[in-house]
Design an enzyme around this catalytic site. Structure first.
Site, PDB file in Angstrom:
ATOM      1  N   ARG A  24      27.332  46.895  41.034  1.00  0.00           N
ATOM      2  CA  ARG A  24      28.908  47.014  41.011  1.00  0.00           C
ATOM      3  C   ARG A  24      29.218  45.595  40.264  1.00  0.00           C
ATOM      4  O   ARG A  24      29.797  45.556  38.986  1.00  0.00           O
ATOM      5  CB  ARG A  24      29.547  46.803  42.383  1.00  0.00           C
ATOM      6  CG  ARG A  24      31.066  46.970  42.288  1.00  0.00           C
ATOM      7  CD  ARG A  24      32.072  45.884  42.032  1.00  0.00           C
ATOM      8  NE  ARG A  24      31.915  44.694  42.982  1.00  0.00           N
ATOM      9  CZ  ARG A  24      32.206  43.483  42.797  1.00  0.00           C
ATOM     10  NH1 ARG A  24      32.912  43.072  41.764  1.00  0.00           N
ATOM     11  NH2 ARG A  24      32.065  42.473  43.833  1.00  0.00           N
ATOM     12  N   ASP A  25      28.933  44.464  40.710  1.00  0.00           N
ATOM     13  CA  ASP A  25      29.669  43.214  39.803  1.00  0.00           C
ATOM     14  C   ASP A  25      28.820  43.112  38.682  1.00  0.00           C
ATOM     15  O   ASP A  25      29.458  42.366  37.685  1.00  0.00           O
ATOM     16  CB  ASP A  25      29.200  41.976  41.100  1.00  0.00           C
ATOM     17  CG  ASP A  25      30.130  40.732  40.744  1.00  0.00           C
ATOM     18  OD1 ASP A  25      30.691  40.301  39.411  1.00  0.00           O
ATOM     19  OD2 ASP A  25      30.550  40.036  41.508  1.00  0.00           O
TER      20      ASP A  25
ATOM     21  N   HIS B 203      29.866  34.688  48.393  1.00  0.00           N
ATOM     22  CA  HIS B 203      29.394  35.534  47.226  1.00  0.00           C
ATOM     23  C   HIS B 203      29.664  34.447  46.061  1.00  0.00           C
ATOM     24  O   HIS B 203      30.629  34.031  45.661  1.00  0.00           O
ATOM     25  CB  HIS B 203      30.590  36.453  47.056  1.00  0.00           C
ATOM     26  CG  HIS B 203      30.525  37.052  45.884  1.00  0.00           C
ATOM     27  ND1 HIS B 203      30.395  38.626  45.579  1.00  0.00           N
ATOM     28  CD2 HIS B 203      30.988  36.836  44.558  1.00  0.00           C
ATOM     29  CE1 HIS B 203      30.407  39.106  44.580  1.00  0.00           C
ATOM     30  NE2 HIS B 203      30.947  38.060  43.812  1.00  0.00           N
TER      31      HIS B 203
ATOM     32  N   HIS C 240      28.654  32.886  42.272  1.00  0.00           N
ATOM     33  CA  HIS C 240      28.241  32.990  40.771  1.00  0.00           C
ATOM     34  C   HIS C 240      27.868  31.726  40.282  1.00  0.00           C
ATOM     35  O   HIS C 240      28.059  30.424  40.961  1.00  0.00           O
ATOM     36  CB  HIS C 240      29.651  33.340  40.207  1.00  0.00           C
ATOM     37  CG  HIS C 240      29.817  34.927  40.313  1.00  0.00           C
ATOM     38  ND1 HIS C 240      29.673  35.768  39.329  1.00  0.00           N
ATOM     39  CD2 HIS C 240      30.536  35.352  41.236  1.00  0.00           C
ATOM     40  CE1 HIS C 240      30.063  36.895  39.623  1.00  0.00           C
ATOM     41  NE2 HIS C 240      30.681  36.816  40.936  1.00  0.00           N
TER      42      HIS C 240
ATOM     43  N   CYS D  58      33.567  38.978  36.690  1.00  0.00           N
ATOM     44  CA  CYS D  58      34.800  39.650  36.561  1.00  0.00           C
ATOM     45  C   CYS D  58      35.487  39.815  35.482  1.00  0.00           C
ATOM     46  O   CYS D  58      35.735  38.695  34.980  1.00  0.00           O
ATOM     47  CB  CYS D  58      35.780  38.972  37.802  1.00  0.00           C
ATOM     48  SG  CYS D  58      37.525  39.883  37.640  1.00  0.00           S
TER      49      CYS D  58
ATOM     50  N   ASN E 219      26.351  36.398  38.815  1.00  0.00           N
ATOM     51  CA  ASN E 219      26.302  35.903  40.250  1.00  0.00           C
ATOM     52  C   ASN E 219      24.824  35.420  40.392  1.00  0.00           C
ATOM     53  O   ASN E 219      24.053  35.250  39.567  1.00  0.00           O
ATOM     54  CB  ASN E 219      25.934  37.263  41.235  1.00  0.00           C
ATOM     55  CG  ASN E 219      27.252  38.213  41.097  1.00  0.00           C
ATOM     56  OD1 ASN E 219      27.660  38.879  40.240  1.00  0.00           O
ATOM     57  ND2 ASN E 219      27.995  38.069  42.399  1.00  0.00           N
TER      58      ASN E 219
HETATM   59  N1  COA Z   1      40.902  54.828  41.129  1.00  0.00           N
HETATM   60  C1  COA Z   1      40.833  55.572  40.324  1.00  0.00           C
HETATM   61  N2  COA Z   1      42.098  55.772  39.729  1.00  0.00           N
HETATM   62  C2  COA Z   1      43.060  54.679  40.077  1.00  0.00           C
HETATM   63  C3  COA Z   1      42.963  54.062  40.988  1.00  0.00           C
HETATM   64  C4  COA Z   1      41.715  53.965  41.838  1.00  0.00           C
HETATM   65  N3  COA Z   1      41.541  53.349  43.112  1.00  0.00           N
HETATM   66  N4  COA Z   1      44.055  53.428  41.345  1.00  0.00           N
HETATM   67  C5  COA Z   1      44.915  53.750  40.418  1.00  0.00           C
HETATM   68  N5  COA Z   1      44.420  54.459  39.590  1.00  0.00           N
HETATM   69  C6  COA Z   1      44.884  55.325  38.356  1.00  0.00           C
HETATM   70  C7  COA Z   1      46.476  55.910  38.735  1.00  0.00           C
HETATM   71  O1  COA Z   1      45.906  57.198  38.845  1.00  0.00           O
HETATM   72  C8  COA Z   1      46.691  55.715  37.039  1.00  0.00           C
HETATM   73  O2  COA Z   1      46.276  56.762  36.418  1.00  0.00           O
HETATM   74  P1  COA Z   1      46.959  57.546  35.176  1.00  0.00           P
HETATM   75  O3  COA Z   1      47.570  56.492  34.136  1.00  0.00           O
HETATM   76  O4  COA Z   1      46.042  58.484  34.621  1.00  0.00           O
HETATM   77  O5  COA Z   1      48.165  58.356  35.766  1.00  0.00           O
HETATM   78  C9  COA Z   1      46.389  54.406  36.695  1.00  0.00           C
HETATM   79  O6  COA Z   1      44.997  54.536  37.386  1.00  0.00           O
HETATM   80  C10 COA Z   1      47.295  53.626  36.901  1.00  0.00           C
HETATM   81  O7  COA Z   1      47.749  53.319  38.329  1.00  0.00           O
HETATM   82  P2  COA Z   1      48.570  52.077  38.860  1.00  0.00           P
HETATM   83  O8  COA Z   1      48.757  52.459  40.329  1.00  0.00           O
HETATM   84  O9  COA Z   1      49.733  52.061  38.079  1.00  0.00           O
HETATM   85  O10 COA Z   1      47.609  50.936  38.791  1.00  0.00           O
HETATM   86  P3  COA Z   1      47.369  49.836  37.709  1.00  0.00           P
HETATM   87  O11 COA Z   1      47.419  50.544  36.281  1.00  0.00           O
HETATM   88  O12 COA Z   1      48.807  48.959  38.015  1.00  0.00           O
HETATM   89  O13 COA Z   1      46.152  49.366  38.220  1.00  0.00           O
HETATM   90  C11 COA Z   1      44.473  48.939  39.832  1.00  0.00           C
HETATM   91  C12 COA Z   1      45.977  48.835  39.246  1.00  0.00           C
HETATM   92  C13 COA Z   1      44.245  47.898  41.305  1.00  0.00           C
HETATM   93  C14 COA Z   1      44.337  50.117  40.106  1.00  0.00           C
HETATM   94  C15 COA Z   1      43.628  48.425  38.636  1.00  0.00           C
HETATM   95  O14 COA Z   1      44.033  47.167  38.208  1.00  0.00           O
HETATM   96  C16 COA Z   1      41.956  48.064  39.094  1.00  0.00           C
HETATM   97  O15 COA Z   1      41.658  49.078  39.290  1.00  0.00           O
HETATM   98  N6  COA Z   1      41.616  46.959  38.957  1.00  0.00           N
HETATM   99  C17 COA Z   1      40.386  46.809  39.563  1.00  0.00           C
HETATM  100  C18 COA Z   1      39.733  45.630  38.525  1.00  0.00           C
HETATM  101  C19 COA Z   1      38.252  45.327  39.058  1.00  0.00           C
HETATM  102  O16 COA Z   1      37.547  46.024  39.584  1.00  0.00           O
HETATM  103  N7  COA Z   1      37.783  43.942  38.917  1.00  0.00           N
HETATM  104  C20 COA Z   1      36.536  43.578  38.944  1.00  0.00           C
HETATM  105  C21 COA Z   1      36.389  43.456  40.474  1.00  0.00           C
HETATM  106  S1  COA Z   1      37.010  42.217  41.216  1.00  0.00           S
HETATM  107 ZN    ZN Z   2      31.679  38.459  41.678  1.00  0.00          ZN
END
Ligand code: COA
Ligand code: ZN
Length: 319
Positions: free
Chosen positions: A19-20, A211, A213, A244, A253
Site C-alpha cells: 500500500r504505502d 508508522h 518513515h 505519500c 518507510n
Molecule cells: N474509492 C473509489 N472511488 C472513490 C472513492 C473511493 N473510496 N471516493 C470517491 N471516489 C470517486 C467518486 O466516485 C468520484 O468519481 P467520479 O469522478 O468518477 O464521479 C471521484 O472519486 C471524486 O469523488 P469525491 O467524493 O468528490 O472525492 P474527491 O475528489 O474530493 O477525493 C478522496 C476525495 C478522499 C476520495 C481522494 O482524495 C482520495 O482517495 N485520497 C486518498 C489519497 C491517498 O491515498 N493518499 C495516500 C495515502 S495517505
Molecule cells: Zn506512510
C-alpha cells in the site's frame, strides 16, 4: 534487563509495502504480481499486511485494482489483511471483498488533510466516525491511521495534545486501534517517547501502532524509543519503499527486512522469516523498475561474509 535486549519479547510487524510502497511508484505493478507479493509476505510471517487502499483511482492510480487484489490473495491463518480507507465509499468497497480490518485515514493537520483527502479534518472525522460507529456492533475491527502525528511538512510541529485529542475522539467512537504516522520522517526519539507514553497511559486497551518513515535516518532510533515506551507494533515496508504523494518531501518507510534484521540481533521475536523476506524484497526492483533503499539487500546480513581479496589469496608478495 538491559534496554538493549528483547529477551524474546514479541514485536508485531505489519507490512505496508503493497500500500504505502506501491502508492508512491509511477509504474503500475500488474495485479497478479501484487497478489503474488502479498502471498509471499504471508508466508514470511508478518502479523498484518496492508494489502491495498480503497481510495479514489484518480488520486492513486497505482492501486486502482484494489478489489481484484484483496479478492485474489490466499489468506493465511493468523494474518490480518487490512486496507486503507478514506471515506464511506472506500469502507463499502473494502468490506465487499472480505477485508479483515478497515484502516481509516485522516491527518492530524488541516493542511495535509486538505492536500491528501480534499476535506477538512472535521469533514473527514464526521465520515470516519460514522463508519467506526457502524462497525461497533457487530464488532468489526477499525484502526485509525493519523497522518503527520509527529510533524507536518507544511505546518511544522504538531502539538501533542491536539494529536491525543483526535485519538480520544476516535477511541470514543469505537476504534479498536490507532496508528500514529510519521508521514515525512519528522519524528525524533524523545518526542516518540512522550507521545507513546501519553497514549499508553490513557488507552491501555487500544492497539497502538507506530508508522515511521526513514526520511531523515531516524526510523530505527524511533522504533527503539517506542519499544522502550511500551509499543510492540510497527508498520514497515519491504525494500524501504513508500511515501505519500500528497505530502511534499515524503520518502520511504522504515525497511521491513532492515528492521527484522536489527530486532533479531537484539533478541526480539518478530515471527518473521528473514530469508523468505529477503527473497521477496529482491523481486521488487524487477517490479518497480529501480533499486530499493534496502540496506540488507545491498549489504547482506551482518555475518554474510565475503571471500578474501584475490591478491591476499595468492599469498604475501604475490604479483
Ligand atoms: N474509492 C473509489 N472511488 C472513490 C472513492 C473511493 N473510496 N471516493 C470517491 N471516489 C470517486 C467518486 O466516485 C468520484 O468519481 P467520479 O469522478 O468518477 O464521479 C471521484 O472519486 C471524486 O469523488 P469525491 O467524493 O468528490 O472525492 P474527491 O475528489 O474530493 O477525493 C478522496 C476525495 C478522499 C476520495 C481522494 O482524495 C482520495 O482517495 N485520497 C486518498 C489519497 C491517498 O491515498 N493518499 C495516500 C495515502 S495517505
Ligand atoms: Zn506512510
Amino acid at each position: 534487563m538491559s534496554a538493549w535486549t528483547g529477551a524474546r519479547r514479541r514485536v508485531c510487524l505489519q507490512e505496508v509495502g503493497t500500500r504505502d510502497g506501491l502508492q508512491m511508484e509511477s509504474v503500475f505493478v500488474p495485479t497478479a504480481e501484487k497478489i503474488a507479493l502479498v502471498d509471499s509476505l504471508s508466508e514470511a510471517g508478518l502479523a498484518k499486511i496492508e494489502v491495498t487502499a480503497f481510495v479514489s483511482p484518480k488520486a492513486i492510480p497505482a492501486l486502482r485494482d484494489a478489489e481484484e487484489v484483496m479478492s485474489g490473495i490466499s489468506r493465511r491463518h493468523g494474518v490480518v489483511y487490512t486496507a486503507l480507507v478514506p471515506n464511506l465509499r472506500g469502507a463499502e468497497r473494502a468490506m465487499d471483498c472480505g477485508t479483515d480490518e478497515l484502516n481509516l485515514v485522516m491527518s492530524a493537520t488541516e493542511s495535509h488533510n486538505l492536500a491528501n483527502l480534499r476535506m477538512t479534518r472535521e469533514q473527514s472525522f464526521a465520515g470516519l466516525a460514522a463508519i467506526t460507529e457502524r462497525c461497533a456492533a457487530p464488532r468489526f475491527p477499525v484502526n485509525i491511521s493519523l497522518s503527520c502525528a509527529f510533524g507536518c511538512p507544511m505546518e511544522g510541529d504538531v502539538p501533542q495534545e491536539g494529536v491525543l485529542d483526535w485519538c480520544r475522539r476516535f477511541v470514543e467512537a469505537g476504534a479498536t486501534g490507532v496508528t500514529l504516522c510519521d508521514t515525512t520522517g519528522m519524528a525524533y526519539p524523545p518526542q516518540v517517547d512522550s507521545l507513546a507514553k501519553a497514549f499508553r497511559a490513557r488507552w491501555p486497551e487500544t492497539e497502538l501502532t507506530m508508522h515511521f518513515h526513514d526520511t531523515r535516518g531516524l526510523g530505527f532510533a524511533n522504533i527503539l524509543a517506542a519499544i522502550d515506551a511500551g509499543v510492540d507494533r510497527f508498520d514497515a515496508a519491504l525494500g524501504g519503499l513508500g511515501g505519500c504523494p500528497y505530502a511534499p518531501g515524503a520518502s520511504g518507510n522504515v525497511c521491513t527486512e532492515t528492521v527484522v534484521h536489527a530486532l533479531e540481533l537484539m533478541d526480539f521475536d518478530t515471527g518473521v522469516d528473514l530469508d523468505r523476506l529477503l527473497a521477496v524484497s529482491r523481486r521488487l526492483p524487477g517490479l518497480v523498475g529501480h533499486d530499493t533503499p534496502s540496506a540488507i539487500v545491498k549489504a547482506g546480513r551482518r555475518l554474510d561474509l565475503h571471500p578474501m581479496p584475490a591478491s591476499v589469496q595468492r599469498g604475501p608478495g604475490a604479483l
